[in-house]
Write a protein that holds these residues in place. Sequence first.
Motif, PDB file in Angstrom:
ATOM      1  N   SER A  18      53.978  -4.348  46.791  1.00  0.00           N
ATOM      2  CA  SER A  18      52.865  -3.702  47.500  1.00  0.00           C
ATOM      3  C   SER A  18      51.763  -4.691  47.858  1.00  0.00           C
ATOM      4  O   SER A  18      51.120  -4.562  48.905  1.00  0.00           O
ATOM      5  CB  SER A  18      52.289  -2.564  46.657  1.00  0.00           C
ATOM      6  OG  SER A  18      53.245  -1.537  46.532  1.00  0.00           O
ATOM      7  N   GLU A  39      51.798  -6.105  54.299  1.00  0.00           N
ATOM      8  CA  GLU A  39      50.621  -6.035  55.162  1.00  0.00           C
ATOM      9  C   GLU A  39      50.789  -4.882  56.142  1.00  0.00           C
ATOM     10  O   GLU A  39      51.788  -4.795  56.843  1.00  0.00           O
ATOM     11  CB  GLU A  39      50.443  -7.356  55.904  1.00  0.00           C
ATOM     12  CG  GLU A  39      50.071  -8.485  54.967  1.00  0.00           C
ATOM     13  CD  GLU A  39      49.926  -9.810  55.689  1.00  0.00           C
ATOM     14  OE1 GLU A  39      49.859  -9.821  56.929  1.00  0.00           O
ATOM     15  OE2 GLU A  39      49.896 -10.833  54.979  1.00  0.00           O
ATOM     16  N   ASN A  40      49.789  -4.024  56.170  1.00  0.00           N
ATOM     17  CA  ASN A  40      49.778  -2.854  57.058  1.00  0.00           C
ATOM     18  C   ASN A  40      50.955  -1.908  56.805  1.00  0.00           C
ATOM     19  O   ASN A  40      51.392  -1.201  57.705  1.00  0.00           O
ATOM     20  CB  ASN A  40      49.771  -3.294  58.542  1.00  0.00           C
ATOM     21  CG  ASN A  40      48.592  -4.186  58.849  1.00  0.00           C
ATOM     22  OD1 ASN A  40      47.477  -3.907  58.409  1.00  0.00           O
ATOM     23  ND2 ASN A  40      48.843  -5.265  59.567  1.00  0.00           N
ATOM     24  N   TRP A  41      51.489  -1.950  55.605  1.00  0.00           N
ATOM     25  CA  TRP A  41      52.573  -1.059  55.226  1.00  0.00           C
ATOM     26  C   TRP A  41      52.284  -0.520  53.843  1.00  0.00           C
ATOM     27  O   TRP A  41      51.504  -1.081  53.085  1.00  0.00           O
ATOM     28  CB  TRP A  41      53.921  -1.795  55.185  1.00  0.00           C
ATOM     29  CG  TRP A  41      54.584  -1.908  56.512  1.00  0.00           C
ATOM     30  CD1 TRP A  41      54.324  -2.826  57.476  1.00  0.00           C
ATOM     31  CD2 TRP A  41      55.622  -1.070  57.016  1.00  0.00           C
ATOM     32  NE1 TRP A  41      55.136  -2.620  58.561  1.00  0.00           N
ATOM     33  CE2 TRP A  41      55.944  -1.547  58.303  1.00  0.00           C
ATOM     34  CE3 TRP A  41      56.315   0.028  56.519  1.00  0.00           C
ATOM     35  CZ2 TRP A  41      56.914  -0.968  59.097  1.00  0.00           C
ATOM     36  CZ3 TRP A  41      57.289   0.601  57.301  1.00  0.00           C
ATOM     37  CH2 TRP A  41      57.579   0.107  58.572  1.00  0.00           C
ATOM     38  N   ASP A  42      52.970   0.529  53.508  1.00  0.00           N
ATOM     39  CA  ASP A  42      52.889   1.118  52.187  1.00  0.00           C
ATOM     40  C   ASP A  42      54.321   1.237  51.688  1.00  0.00           C
ATOM     41  O   ASP A  42      55.219   1.547  52.464  1.00  0.00           O
ATOM     42  CB  ASP A  42      52.231   2.506  52.308  1.00  0.00           C
ATOM     43  CG  ASP A  42      52.061   3.162  50.968  1.00  0.00           C
ATOM     44  OD1 ASP A  42      52.945   3.962  50.595  1.00  0.00           O
ATOM     45  OD2 ASP A  42      51.055   2.875  50.294  1.00  0.00           O
ATOM     46  N   ARG A  72      56.289   4.165  52.703  1.00  0.00           N
ATOM     47  CA  ARG A  72      56.690   4.265  54.115  1.00  0.00           C
ATOM     48  C   ARG A  72      58.027   3.595  54.381  1.00  0.00           C
ATOM     49  O   ARG A  72      58.676   3.866  55.389  1.00  0.00           O
ATOM     50  CB  ARG A  72      55.637   3.606  55.016  1.00  0.00           C
ATOM     51  CG  ARG A  72      54.501   4.510  55.365  1.00  0.00           C
ATOM     52  CD  ARG A  72      53.544   3.866  56.349  1.00  0.00           C
ATOM     53  NE  ARG A  72      54.182   3.478  57.606  1.00  0.00           N
ATOM     54  CZ  ARG A  72      53.732   2.533  58.390  1.00  0.00           C
ATOM     55  NH1 ARG A  72      52.659   1.844  58.073  1.00  0.00           N
ATOM     56  NH2 ARG A  72      54.351   2.240  59.521  1.00  0.00           N
ATOM     57  N   LYS A 104      62.775  -5.194  62.782  1.00  0.00           N
ATOM     58  CA  LYS A 104      61.385  -5.248  62.335  1.00  0.00           C
ATOM     59  C   LYS A 104      61.327  -5.308  60.800  1.00  0.00           C
ATOM     60  O   LYS A 104      60.537  -6.053  60.226  1.00  0.00           O
ATOM     61  CB  LYS A 104      60.646  -4.011  62.844  1.00  0.00           C
ATOM     62  CG  LYS A 104      59.144  -4.158  62.891  1.00  0.00           C
ATOM     63  CD  LYS A 104      58.481  -2.906  63.404  1.00  0.00           C
ATOM     64  CE  LYS A 104      58.403  -2.923  64.912  1.00  0.00           C
ATOM     65  NZ  LYS A 104      57.634  -1.812  65.467  1.00  0.00           N
ATOM     66  N   LEU A 134      59.999  -8.119  57.951  1.00  0.00           N
ATOM     67  CA  LEU A 134      59.078  -7.691  56.895  1.00  0.00           C
ATOM     68  C   LEU A 134      59.612  -8.101  55.526  1.00  0.00           C
ATOM     69  O   LEU A 134      58.878  -8.656  54.698  1.00  0.00           O
ATOM     70  CB  LEU A 134      58.872  -6.178  56.964  1.00  0.00           C
ATOM     71  CG  LEU A 134      58.023  -5.609  55.841  1.00  0.00           C
ATOM     72  CD1 LEU A 134      56.627  -5.330  56.350  1.00  0.00           C
ATOM     73  CD2 LEU A 134      58.648  -4.345  55.308  1.00  0.00           C
TER      74      LEU A 134
END
Length: 136
Positions: free
Chosen positions: A65, A69-72, A75, A116, A120
């Motif tokens: 976590s 970046e810009n993710w959870d 999700r 994508k 990540l």
Amino acid sequence: MKLTRTEGREKIMIILYQIDFYMKENISYELENVFKENLEIDNKYVRDIVCGVLNNMENIDNIISKYLENWDLDRLGKTDKAILRLATYEMLYYDTPNVVVINEAVELSKKYSDDKVVKLINAVLDKVRDNEEVNE
């Protein structure tokens, strides 16, 4: 027939996916049965990694976590979480060279995730390698 480490990692990902599903849906399960459903022949490496991930899941998830970046984490798809958990555990607690762990995780994600998410996963694991105390 003995599993290669690459095949073992795929089995681990499937097992971790299945357990994540059971946990989210509050379905009770016996770990031994999950192993039997997914392994034709018992495998120490698969057992070690799965048990290690399950025993250290909170720490592993916190580390992952930190670098999303810009993710959870919630999700991410179950497959992607399983790949990240497997690879993070293996870098932190196992003796596999980090370059191998990251490469194998990227290959798994190429097979099971979209482009994508592949990027990540690669980025998160690079940050884990560079910023956490990992086994070299």
